[in-house]
Structures are given as C-alpha cells and as structure tokens.
Design a protein around this motif. Structure first.
Motif, PDB file in Angstrom:
ATOM      1  N   ILE A  10     -31.000 -69.451 -51.966  1.00 46.52           N
ATOM      2  CA  ILE A  10     -31.416 -70.501 -52.896  1.00 46.52           C
ATOM      3  C   ILE A  10     -31.594 -71.830 -52.176  1.00 46.52           C
ATOM      4  N   ALA A  11     -30.891 -71.985 -51.047  1.00 43.79           N
ATOM      5  CA  ALA A  11     -31.019 -73.184 -50.211  1.00 43.79           C
ATOM      6  C   ALA A  11     -30.783 -74.456 -51.034  1.00 43.79           C
ATOM      7  N   GLN A  12     -31.757 -75.381 -51.044  1.00 44.88           N
ATOM      8  CA  GLN A  12     -31.638 -76.615 -51.822  1.00 44.88           C
ATOM      9  C   GLN A  12     -32.411 -76.534 -53.137  1.00 44.88           C
ATOM     10  N   GLY A  13     -32.773 -75.331 -53.537  1.00 44.64           N
ATOM     11  CA  GLY A  13     -33.576 -75.146 -54.744  1.00 44.64           C
ATOM     12  C   GLY A  13     -32.916 -75.610 -56.025  1.00 44.64           C
ATOM     13  N   TYR A  14     -31.620 -75.828 -55.984  1.00 45.32           N
ATOM     14  CA  TYR A  14     -30.898 -76.293 -57.161  1.00 45.32           C
ATOM     15  C   TYR A  14     -31.130 -77.772 -57.440  1.00 45.32           C
ATOM     16  N   GLU A  15     -31.648 -78.505 -56.434  1.00 47.05           N
ATOM     17  CA  GLU A  15     -32.043 -79.914 -56.567  1.00 47.05           C
ATOM     18  C   GLU A  15     -30.944 -80.835 -57.101  1.00 47.05           C
ATOM     19  N   LYS A  19     -27.550 -77.641 -64.276  1.00 47.84           N
ATOM     20  CA  LYS A  19     -28.217 -76.671 -65.153  1.00 47.84           C
ATOM     21  C   LYS A  19     -29.117 -75.744 -64.345  1.00 47.84           C
ATOM     22  N   LEU A  20     -29.842 -76.311 -63.395  1.00 44.44           N
ATOM     23  CA  LEU A  20     -30.711 -75.511 -62.538  1.00 44.44           C
ATOM     24  C   LEU A  20     -29.875 -74.579 -61.669  1.00 44.44           C
ATOM     25  N   THR A  21     -28.741 -75.070 -61.202  1.00 45.67           N
ATOM     26  CA  THR A  21     -27.822 -74.246 -60.418  1.00 45.67           C
ATOM     27  C   THR A  21     -27.370 -73.036 -61.222  1.00 45.67           C
ATOM     28  N   ASN A  22     -27.033 -73.273 -62.480  1.00 48.36           N
ATOM     29  CA  ASN A  22     -26.588 -72.199 -63.360  1.00 48.36           C
ATOM     30  C   ASN A  22     -27.686 -71.160 -63.561  1.00 48.36           C
ATOM     31  N   LEU A  23     -28.921 -71.622 -63.780  1.00 51.34           N
ATOM     32  CA  LEU A  23     -30.043 -70.709 -63.994  1.00 51.34           C
ATOM     33  C   LEU A  23     -30.346 -69.897 -62.734  1.00 51.34           C
ATOM     34  N   SER A  65     -16.612 -78.795 -59.425  1.00 56.69           N
ATOM     35  CA  SER A  65     -16.524 -77.908 -60.593  1.00 56.69           C
ATOM     36  C   SER A  65     -17.791 -77.086 -60.794  1.00 56.69           C
ATOM     37  N   VAL A  66     -18.936 -77.667 -60.465  1.00 59.85           N
ATOM     38  CA  VAL A  66     -20.212 -76.948 -60.598  1.00 59.85           C
ATOM     39  C   VAL A  66     -20.261 -75.792 -59.606  1.00 59.85           C
ATOM     40  N   TRP A  67     -19.875 -76.079 -58.370  1.00 66.69           N
ATOM     41  CA  TRP A  67     -19.864 -75.026 -57.352  1.00 66.69           C
ATOM     42  C   TRP A  67     -18.819 -73.966 -57.665  1.00 66.69           C
ATOM     43  N   GLN A  68     -17.693 -74.399 -58.210  1.00 66.99           N
ATOM     44  CA  GLN A  68     -16.632 -73.434 -58.527  1.00 66.99           C
ATOM     45  C   GLN A  68     -17.084 -72.463 -59.607  1.00 66.99           C
ATOM     46  N   GLU A  69     -17.797 -72.974 -60.584  1.00 69.25           N
ATOM     47  CA  GLU A  69     -18.322 -72.095 -61.635  1.00 69.25           C
ATOM     48  C   GLU A  69     -19.298 -71.076 -61.054  1.00 69.25           C
ATOM     49  N   ALA A  70     -20.174 -71.538 -60.168  1.00 70.80           N
ATOM     50  CA  ALA A  70     -21.130 -70.626 -59.530  1.00 70.80           C
ATOM     51  C   ALA A  70     -20.392 -69.568 -58.713  1.00 70.80           C
ATOM     52  N   SER A  71     -19.379 -70.001 -57.961  1.00 70.48           N
ATOM     53  CA  SER A  71     -18.588 -69.076 -57.156  1.00 70.48           C
ATOM     54  C   SER A  71     -17.918 -68.019 -58.030  1.00 70.48           C
ATOM     55  N   ASN A  72     -17.321 -68.455 -59.124  1.00 68.19           N
ATOM     56  CA  ASN A  72     -16.636 -67.522 -60.020  1.00 68.19           C
ATOM     57  C   ASN A  72     -17.594 -66.486 -60.592  1.00 68.19           C
ATOM     58  N   ARG A  73     -18.769 -66.933 -61.005  1.00 64.77           N
ATOM     59  CA  ARG A  73     -19.742 -66.024 -61.608  1.00 64.77           C
ATOM     60  C   ARG A  73     -20.275 -65.014 -60.592  1.00 64.77           C
ATOM     61  N   ILE A  74     -20.557 -65.497 -59.388  1.00 64.36           N
ATOM     62  CA  ILE A  74     -21.086 -64.617 -58.352  1.00 64.36           C
ATOM     63  C   ILE A  74     -20.062 -63.557 -57.956  1.00 64.36           C
ATOM     64  N   HIS A  75     -18.815 -63.962 -57.776  1.00 63.77           N
ATOM     65  CA  HIS A  75     -17.779 -63.010 -57.399  1.00 63.77           C
ATOM     66  C   HIS A  75     -17.440 -62.053 -58.544  1.00 63.77           C
TER      67      HIS A  75
END
Length: 252
Positions: A10-15, A19-23, A65-75
């Motif tokens: 995803i690189a820097q695609g989350y900008e 919300k974009l990070t979540n999607l 917190s945003v990164w932590q949510e992404a980490s939790n979902r991915i794992h």
C-alpha cells in the motif's frame, strides 16, 4: 515447494487519511494476499523542515491508534503486517505495532546502524538491492547479513512510475539467486497497473527462483490516489493472486 509470499504493497497510498487506511486495509485483506505492507512516514526522518515536500511528508503522519487498528485487523485475518521504515522512530513504531517484519529501501541500504537494529528486533527483514552495486551487496552480507541469512529477503526491482517493461532486467534475479544461495529473493513488481504486464511480469520472475512478490494495491485506479500507478484495485489484485497460485505448481 514453499508457497510464494504475496505482499499487498500500500506504501503511501493511505495519504495520511484514517478512513482511506481502513478501506485499503479491508481491500488488502480481501485479496487473498499473504501480507500487507505500509510505509511508515515521519517527516523528520526523511527531510529537513526547509525541504519543499516536508509538509507533504508531515501530512502522512497518523496517530498510533489508527495503525494499531490496522495491525489488529490484519493479524486477526491471519495475514502478516510489514512496514517500510526510514529511521529509528519508524522502527520503534513497527515494533510497538507487532509488525511481522520491516523493509529497508535502497535509501537506507548504507545505514548500518539501522540495519543492525532491525536485525536484532525482527524475524523478517526485506532489503532492497535494486540499483545497488554488487560489490556493496557482497560487503553488507559479509559484514552483517551472513549470520542472519535465514531472516533476510533481498528485494529486486525499482519504481519508475511505472517501470518500462524492457527495463526490468529480470535475468538479474537469476544471477542474484546464484550469487546469494543462502538468501530468499523477492521481486518488487512496478509494472503499469493498467496494462496486461501487471498480471504477467511477476509470473516470469517466478521462474527465476523468487519466493516473494511485492505488488502495489490501490483502492480504485480511477481515483489516482498516491502510489496508484503500479497498483491494482482489490478485485484485480484478487485475480492476480489466483493467477500466481494457478501457475505456482508448474515451478516444480
């Protein structure tokens, strides 16, 4: 044969947008890729305040917190999480987020202190070697990597927005495989996401002995968000994953 690991890059695609990070996280999980990789950006690691793009880099910083949510979902989905890092702050954040590994770009290839810290902190390290002289790769392996070969993957490829087909020089993968037999080898596919090459180029690279494919994922190519040029939308990425899995057994 060990299954080829497919990384949704995803690189820097989350900008810098939660919300974009979540999607994008949702899209990456749905593709069937084995891992998801983001670029952790801290402006002060990559630029000085007077640099013209400093504020752009600053806008990519997001709360933990945003990164932590992404980490939790991915794992939770059974996928691995990797981060591109550019300094000790991003390395520490990757550790705090329970990342499964980190990647160092060619920009950080000569940063011995950062590589040493990464080796002592993670079980998987991706090191970009595209454009790096072979003598310099030999020296890094001799000085730091040889004793940790089991956790290293040398990544070949480069981004040229997109990389023209004839400039991929995939035969280098074969030469790397012969020169560094104790190391995993990966291909960073930066073909035009809007062309047939984006589905076929990695299949050619598979025949050169790679064990990792890193490919860009974007939300929708028509949106032209950051890092979309080489990206596939989630439904296209899913088809790419199926294509790799279909032809993987042919490698023997």
């Amino acid at each position: 044969m060990k299954k080829i690991e497919i990384i949704a890059e995803i690189a820097q695609g989350y900008e810098g947008d939660p919300k974009l990070t979540n999607l994008l996280t949702s899209g990456a999980i749905a593709t069937g890729a084995d891992a998801v990789k983001y670029q952790l950006v801290y402006a002060d690691e990559v630029a000085t305040p007077d640099y013209q793009y400093y504020e752009l880099f600053k806008s990519l910083e997001m709360p933990t917190s945003v990164w932590q949510e992404a980490s939790n979902r991915i794992h939770k989905a059974g996928k691995k999480l990797y981060f591109d890092m550019t300094g000790f702050d991003s390395l520490t954040m990757a550790l705090d987020l329970s990342a499964d590994g980190v990647k160092l770009s060619t920009t950080e290839f000569y940063n011995r202190a950062l590589i040493k810290q990464a080796l002592s902190s993670f079980e998987k390290i991706f090191i970009s070697v595209g454009g790096i002289p072979v003598d310099d790769i030999d020296l890094l392996i001799e000085q730091l990597l040889q004793e940790n070969s089991q956790k290293i993957c040398l990544m070949y490829g480069f981004q040229a927005e997109p990389t023209p087909l004839e400039q991929n020089n995939l035969l280098k993968l074969r030469s790397f495989k012969e020169r560094y037999p104790g190391f995993e080898l990966g291909f960073m596919d930066h073909s035009d996401g809007g062309s047939d090459d984006s589905f076929h180029l990695s299949l050619v690279a598979m025949g050169m002995g790679i064990s990792v494919i890193e490919k860009h994922l974007t939300l929708d190519r028509s949106l032209e968000i950051e890092d979309y040029v080489s990206g596939l939308a989630p439904d296209q990425f899913s088809e790419f994953v199926k294509l790799v899995r279909k032809y993987e057994p042919a490698l023997g």
